[in-house]
Design a protein around this motif. Structure first.
Motif, PDB file in Angstrom:
ATOM      1  N   ARG A 103       0.809  -1.213   0.000  1.00  0.00           N
ATOM      2  CA  ARG A 103       0.000   0.000   0.000  1.00  0.00           C
ATOM      3  C   ARG A 103       0.846   1.267   0.000  1.00  0.00           C
ATOM      4  O   ARG A 103       0.323   2.344  -0.220  1.00  0.00           O
ATOM      5  CB  ARG A 103      -0.897  -0.010   1.228  1.00  0.00           C
ATOM      6  CG  ARG A 103      -1.855  -1.173   1.210  1.00  0.00           C
ATOM      7  CD  ARG A 103      -2.645  -1.295   2.494  1.00  0.00           C
ATOM      8  NE  ARG A 103      -3.379  -0.082   2.774  1.00  0.00           N
ATOM      9  CZ  ARG A 103      -3.573   0.392   3.993  1.00  0.00           C
ATOM     10  NH1 ARG A 103      -3.106  -0.231   5.038  1.00  0.00           N
ATOM     11  NH2 ARG A 103      -4.259   1.496   4.185  1.00  0.00           N
ATOM     12  N   GLN A 155       0.050  -3.558   8.027  1.00  0.00           N
ATOM     13  CA  GLN A 155      -0.555  -2.575   7.132  1.00  0.00           C
ATOM     14  C   GLN A 155      -0.046  -2.661   5.693  1.00  0.00           C
ATOM     15  O   GLN A 155      -0.361  -1.810   4.875  1.00  0.00           O
ATOM     16  CB  GLN A 155      -0.347  -1.171   7.683  1.00  0.00           C
ATOM     17  CG  GLN A 155      -1.093  -0.928   8.976  1.00  0.00           C
ATOM     18  CD  GLN A 155      -2.597  -0.999   8.797  1.00  0.00           C
ATOM     19  OE1 GLN A 155      -3.159  -0.223   8.036  1.00  0.00           O
ATOM     20  NE2 GLN A 155      -3.248  -1.918   9.484  1.00  0.00           N
ATOM     21  N   CYS A 211       2.786  -2.096   4.235  1.00  0.00           N
ATOM     22  CA  CYS A 211       3.495  -0.873   3.839  1.00  0.00           C
ATOM     23  C   CYS A 211       4.989  -1.135   4.031  1.00  0.00           C
ATOM     24  O   CYS A 211       5.421  -1.449   5.134  1.00  0.00           O
ATOM     25  CB  CYS A 211       3.024   0.290   4.715  1.00  0.00           C
ATOM     26  SG  CYS A 211       3.627   1.887   4.208  1.00  0.00           S
ATOM     27  N   TYR A 264      -0.994   6.072   7.106  1.00  0.00           N
ATOM     28  CA  TYR A 264      -1.166   4.670   7.498  1.00  0.00           C
ATOM     29  C   TYR A 264      -0.459   4.403   8.824  1.00  0.00           C
ATOM     30  O   TYR A 264      -0.991   3.730   9.700  1.00  0.00           O
ATOM     31  CB  TYR A 264      -0.614   3.711   6.442  1.00  0.00           C
ATOM     32  CG  TYR A 264      -1.275   3.756   5.089  1.00  0.00           C
ATOM     33  CD1 TYR A 264      -2.612   4.103   4.931  1.00  0.00           C
ATOM     34  CD2 TYR A 264      -0.552   3.444   3.946  1.00  0.00           C
ATOM     35  CE1 TYR A 264      -3.203   4.141   3.674  1.00  0.00           C
ATOM     36  CE2 TYR A 264      -1.139   3.470   2.697  1.00  0.00           C
ATOM     37  CZ  TYR A 264      -2.464   3.819   2.558  1.00  0.00           C
ATOM     38  OH  TYR A 264      -3.039   3.839   1.320  1.00  0.00           O
ATOM     39  N   TRP A 266      -2.176   3.446  12.356  1.00  0.00           N
ATOM     40  CA  TRP A 266      -1.813   2.153  12.939  1.00  0.00           C
ATOM     41  C   TRP A 266      -1.356   2.316  14.379  1.00  0.00           C
ATOM     42  O   TRP A 266      -1.718   1.517  15.248  1.00  0.00           O
ATOM     43  CB  TRP A 266      -0.716   1.491  12.107  1.00  0.00           C
ATOM     44  CG  TRP A 266      -0.295   0.170  12.653  1.00  0.00           C
ATOM     45  CD1 TRP A 266      -0.919  -1.036  12.473  1.00  0.00           C
ATOM     46  CD2 TRP A 266       0.836  -0.088  13.488  1.00  0.00           C
ATOM     47  NE1 TRP A 266      -0.243  -2.019  13.145  1.00  0.00           N
ATOM     48  CE2 TRP A 266       0.840  -1.469  13.775  1.00  0.00           C
ATOM     49  CE3 TRP A 266       1.844   0.698  14.015  1.00  0.00           C
ATOM     50  CZ2 TRP A 266       1.810  -2.070  14.568  1.00  0.00           C
ATOM     51  CZ3 TRP A 266       2.810   0.103  14.799  1.00  0.00           C
ATOM     52  CH2 TRP A 266       2.785  -1.262  15.068  1.00  0.00           C
ATOM     53  N   GLY A 273      -5.873   1.949  12.178  1.00  0.00           N
ATOM     54  CA  GLY A 273      -5.489   1.540  10.829  1.00  0.00           C
ATOM     55  C   GLY A 273      -6.217   0.281  10.390  1.00  0.00           C
ATOM     56  O   GLY A 273      -6.050  -0.780  10.983  1.00  0.00           O
ATOM     57  N   TYR A 282      -7.764  -1.740   6.611  1.00  0.00           N
ATOM     58  CA  TYR A 282      -7.924  -1.755   5.167  1.00  0.00           C
ATOM     59  C   TYR A 282      -8.461  -3.120   4.755  1.00  0.00           C
ATOM     60  O   TYR A 282      -8.365  -4.097   5.496  1.00  0.00           O
ATOM     61  CB  TYR A 282      -6.622  -1.428   4.432  1.00  0.00           C
ATOM     62  CG  TYR A 282      -5.574  -2.510   4.460  1.00  0.00           C
ATOM     63  CD1 TYR A 282      -5.413  -3.378   3.380  1.00  0.00           C
ATOM     64  CD2 TYR A 282      -4.748  -2.687   5.562  1.00  0.00           C
ATOM     65  CE1 TYR A 282      -4.446  -4.375   3.404  1.00  0.00           C
ATOM     66  CE2 TYR A 282      -3.781  -3.670   5.589  1.00  0.00           C
ATOM     67  CZ  TYR A 282      -3.643  -4.514   4.510  1.00  0.00           C
ATOM     68  OH  TYR A 282      -2.699  -5.499   4.539  1.00  0.00           O
TER      69      TYR A 282
END
Length: 186
Positions: free
Chosen positions: A32, A55, A57, A134, A138, A143, A145
């Motif tokens: 992401r 997340q 990321c 994000y 988090w 956070g 998704y």
């Protein structure tokens, strides 16, 4: 005629094997965002590994200290997750700002969890700002998704099922764990 039929059968089997192999190929994970995070504690660096996994990321962490040349941070992108106010002040002097992403409720939650000082770089691109958001969400447990998970069953991947799951921040649980107890404000 038998050779023609045998050749034709081998061609069909080869085609089926190639089709089977192609249908079972998986695409790699979709990330992401990407973010460089500066922290002043090695344990924070360990915590951010959980952020990256939870997340989706990509996170590069660098540990900074009082001896770091913060003037060089003027053009660097990323976010800083800090405990030491003196280091935070040095980054602010280099142009970094307190995160604009937190609401008052999130700031209060942060105080009850890790009580981090979170700064963002003025040089962040739009994707960097999104990834920093994000991170801040988090850190306070907000956070979430939706991720699509594909399961394949059958020898040739003949049956694919896609399921959407909601991934939620695991930071509040980590704040309660023994592993990150030293990061939590008493």
């Amino acid at each position: 005629m038998k050779k023609l039929i045998a050749f034709f059968m081998m061609f069909i089997l080869l085609f089926a094997a190639v089709a089977c192999a192609r249908s079972s190929q998986q695409t790699g994970p979709t990330y992401r965002g990407e973010l460089t995070v500066y922290c002043d504690d090695a344990l924070t660096k360990d915590l951010l590994v959980y952020f990256q996994a939870n997340q989706s990321c990509i996170t590069t962490c660098e540990v900074v200290d009082a001896e770091t040349d913060f003037a060089a941070f003027m053009n660097k992108t990323g976010a800083a997750v800090l405990k030491d106010e003196a280091i935070a002040e040095k980054l602010k002097a280099a142009g970094w700002i307190e995160t604009p992403d937190w609401t008052d409720a999130q700031k209060k939650t942060n105080e009850g969890l890790f009580h981090f000082i979170v700064l963002t770089s003025p040089a962040n691109t739009e994707s960097g700002k999104k990834a920093a958001k994000y991170l801040t969400d988090w850190l306070v447990g907000d956070g979430t998704y939706d991720a699509t998970v594909t399961t394949v069953s059958g020898g040739c991947g003949c049956s694919r099922k896609q399921t959407t799951v909601t991934v939620k921040s695991d930071a509040p649980e980590l704040a309660k764990s023994e592993r990150f107890k030293a990061l939590v404000n008493p």
